[in-house]
Design a protein around this motif. Structure first.
Motif, mmCIF file in Angstrom:
data_model
loop_
_atom_site.group_PDB
_atom_site.id
_atom_site.type_symbol
_atom_site.label_atom_id
_atom_site.label_comp_id
_atom_site.label_asym_id
_atom_site.label_seq_id
_atom_site.Cartn_x
_atom_site.Cartn_y
_atom_site.Cartn_z
ATOM 1 N N PHE A 147 0.765 -1.170 0.020
ATOM 2 C CA PHE A 147 0.219 -0.104 -0.027
ATOM 3 C C PHE A 147 0.890 1.375 0.094
ATOM 4 C CE2 PHE A 147 0.690 -0.777 4.432
ATOM 5 C CZ PHE A 147 1.140 0.522 4.825
ATOM 6 N N GLN A 148 0.243 2.377 -0.269
ATOM 7 C CA GLN A 148 1.008 3.654 0.102
ATOM 8 C C GLN A 148 0.460 4.564 0.391
ATOM 9 O OE1 GLN A 148 2.502 4.426 -3.994
ATOM 10 N NE2 GLN A 148 0.623 5.352 -4.670
ATOM 11 N N MET A 149 0.647 5.503 1.030
ATOM 12 C CA MET A 149 -0.219 6.832 1.561
ATOM 13 C C MET A 149 0.554 8.058 1.298
ATOM 14 S SD MET A 149 0.564 6.270 5.642
ATOM 15 C CE MET A 149 -0.393 7.894 6.028
ATOM 16 N N ARG A 150 -0.045 9.139 1.224
ATOM 17 C CA ARG A 150 0.398 10.390 0.810
ATOM 18 C C ARG A 150 0.554 11.285 2.175
ATOM 19 N NH1 ARG A 150 -4.823 10.202 -0.497
ATOM 20 N NH2 ARG A 150 -6.129 12.030 0.190
ATOM 21 N N LYS A 151 1.090 12.291 1.920
ATOM 22 C CA LYS A 151 1.194 13.334 3.231
ATOM 23 C C LYS A 151 -0.124 14.094 3.322
ATOM 24 C CE LYS A 151 4.395 16.714 3.150
ATOM 25 N NZ LYS A 151 5.008 17.882 2.594
ATOM 26 N N GLY A 152 -0.392 14.224 4.662
ATOM 27 C CA GLY A 152 -1.684 14.745 5.127
ATOM 28 C C GLY A 152 -2.861 13.797 5.180
ATOM 29 N N GLU A 153 -2.714 12.583 5.345
ATOM 30 C CA GLU A 153 -3.321 11.254 5.455
ATOM 31 C C GLU A 153 -3.524 10.561 6.663
ATOM 32 O OE1 GLU A 153 -5.128 7.551 2.699
ATOM 33 O OE2 GLU A 153 -2.896 8.303 2.257
ATOM 34 N N VAL A 154 -4.623 10.225 7.274
ATOM 35 C CA VAL A 154 -4.656 9.360 8.539
ATOM 36 C C VAL A 154 -5.091 7.997 8.043
ATOM 37 C CG1 VAL A 154 -5.708 8.870 10.777
ATOM 38 C CG2 VAL A 154 -5.144 11.374 9.856
#
Length: 571
Positions: A22-29
């Motif tokens: 998976f991946q997540m970006r800045k500003g994400e919970v």
């Protein structure tokens, strides 16, 4: 950005994480949910860098974790762990200042002191700064450790904040506040990954939820996408109702009450070491009143016949075992709703019985509105049942499995007053001894090996979808040893519920419960270019259903076909 690529983690030959990406970006919970032992804390340990993955990689802002030196990594990644071991009598202010250690060499700067003051005030531990950590309550210690973790990355909004059960020891006020802090930081650029056990907190504060089961990523999506009754049961094995809040448009999960009787698990409370079957059944029906007789039989461990007899909601009369009289009575009933079943499949038709051929004591064949064959040498006993749903005739084999059922209308309810029906039903004295008319075969539920037939299961769905789109007739036959019940015609209303597959037409219904299907076999017909016959077997390897399509054009593009299906009410 945080990117996780095909991550696996193994220890002592046991795989705790399996192929997670998976991946997540800045500003994400991002919230990680799962039952105990699902691999949540192990995943956090790998994301933190404390554990090295067996396979795959974790990349933070374009670099793998092992490309950072420890000081550099500590400035852009901080983790609050479940277990916080502290044996020395450090003051609260000293522990919070430990979060700033990666940012100075010998003594803290004015900026470091300012940050420590801010996070202590934020976490509500400023008044405790001179107290020793070991003198605090569990909730106070957790807030101190959170302040330390926040201090570590306070001035770097490109940081990754990992919170493993940050609210487990907190009261309701601080549970809300901690999650609100995490979300507020994310809105300013931080990446936040947290583990919580309360699905409603995850729904409120997380932008995205990943659900783990047995070390695998099972679900990944927004709260409204993954928080539903079916998936919550899949992950946590609990019954729930999920509603959408009209104010926030976020899902709200309400758990159904779990009712237990202490007599079930504590044999010392009574001299009776085991509850009676009747009591077990009553408790199960009170908890889940809509379970079918087949589902109740599996859970209680008795036959479907005994379920119908012992269910206090029913009034029952037993049929005699000579069923020849049925060939005279059934054609007089007119249009009825009939259902034949095998474990995992229900095949329902609406129409009237028209006798085609008959061999006394062996076989009766009906044609007309539907095709049906009775193999009487497999029939054993029957019931006339009356409850709030009306009246029905139900027939069972020697193991108490239901073979065939007929739902009677109000007009047909009077049929048992006819001379023929009176002869069919046993007298009160003749009803004795039904409890001993079955073999003592234990009801067993074996687990199918889904990987072995998943492709054929998909093929089964595709063939029906294509036939619906092309308005091509199909032939679907159920076999249960005592009945062979067939439907031939066009189907349109296909309902795929994941674990169940349903066809619901005005005069025909089919329901398949995939977990009770042992294997699926597809056969090719020499006259067609593609599989036209699919056979479904139960967990005892008995053939229970066949599907035959008149023709299949496998060269067609499936995306185009499925688009056409949607226009024909195919779900």
């Amino acid at each position: 950005m945080l990117r996780v690529e095909k991550l696996s983690y193994e220890i002592k030959g046991r795989r705790l994480l399996k192929d997670i990406s998976f991946q997540m970006r800045k500003g994400e919970v991002l919230a990680i949910l799962g039952a105990n032992g699902a691999g949540k804390s192990t995943l956090m340990g790998v994301l933190c860098g404390d554990k090295k993955p067996t396979e795959g990689a974790v990349l933070l802002n374009g670099k793998t974790l092992d490309q950072y030196d420890m000081k550099e990594l500590s400035r852009c990644r901080a983790m609050l762990s479940q277990q916080q071991q502290m044996t020395l009598a450090f003051k609260v202010s000293e522990i919070v200042m430990m979060g700033r250690y990666p940012h100075f060499k010998s003594s803290p700067s004015a900026n470091d002191i300012l940050i420590v003051e801010e996070v202590m005030n934020l976490c509500g531990v400023k008044s405790l700064e001179d107290r020793t950590f070991l003198s605090l309550s569990g909730g106070e210690q957790q807030r101190v450790q959170l302040a330390r973790v926040l201090a570590q990355i306070w001035d770097n909004k490109d940081s990754l904040l990992l919170l493993d059960e940050p609210i487990s020891a907190l009261d309701l006020r601080y549970q809300q506040k901690v999650l609100a802090i995490a979300k507020a930081l994310a809105r300013r650029g931080f990446m936040v990954v947290l583990i919580v056990h309360d699905v409603n907190f995850a729904a409120i504060y997380a932008d995205r939820i990943i659900m783990l089961k047995n070390g695998r990523k099972l679900l990944d999506g927004t709260p409204i996408e993954v928080l539903n009754t079916k998936d919550i049961y899949t992950i946590f094995s609990v019954e729930s109702v999920v509603e959408l809040s009209s104010k926030t448009l976020k899902p709200y999960v309400k758990l159904e009450e779990l009712v237990l009787d202490a007599l079930v698990f504590n044999s010392l409370l009574t001299s009776e070491s085991n509850m009676t079957t009747e009591r077990t059944l009553d408790l199960l029906i009170d908890k889940s009143p809509y379970l079918s007789a087949e589902e109740l039989a599996c859970q209680v461990g008795i036959s479907e016949f005994e379920i119908w007899r012992l269910d206090k909601r029913n009034n029952t009369k037993v049929f005699r075992t000579d069923f020849d009289l049925l060939t005279e009575i059934l054609p007089t009933l007119g249009k009825v709703r009939i259902c034949s079943g095998a474990k995992g499949v229900k095949h329902t038709l609406v129409g009237g019985y028209t006798l085609h051929s008959y061999e006394s004591g062996k076989k009766a064949v009906f044609a007309g509105d539907f095709d049906l064959a009775f193999l009487f040498n497999h029939w054993h006993i029957g019931l006339l049942i009356e409850n709030e749903s009306g009246r029905a005739l139900r027939f069972f084999n020697k193991n108490g499995m239901e073979l065939h059922a007929i739902s009677l209308s109000d007009e047909q309810n009077d049929a048992d007053r006819s001379e023929g029906m009176k002869d069919l039903i046993l007298t009160e004295n003749g009803d004795n001894g039904w409890e001993h008319c079955f073999s003592d075969r234990t009801i067993e539920v074996s687990k199918p090996k889904k990987d072995q037939y998943y492709q054929s299961m998909s093929q089964f769905r595709k063939i029906l979808a294509l036939c619906a789109a092309k308005k091509t007739p199909v032939s679907i036959k159920l076999l249960n040893g005592g009945c062979e019940q067939s439907y031939t015609g066009v189907v349109f209303n296909l309902i795929d519920q994941g674990s169940r597959y349903i066809i619901k037409e005005p005069t025909f219904e089919l329901e398949i419960v995939w977990q009770n299907i042992g294997r699926i076999v597809s056969r090719e017909d020499d006259h067609f270019k593609g599989p036209v016959v699919i056979e479904l077997f139960n967990n005892y390897d008995d053939l229970i259903l066949t599907l035959q399509a008149s023709y299949i054009i496998i060269q067609e593009n499936w995306d185009e076909v499925l688009g056409k299906c949607n226009k024909n009410s195919v779900v």
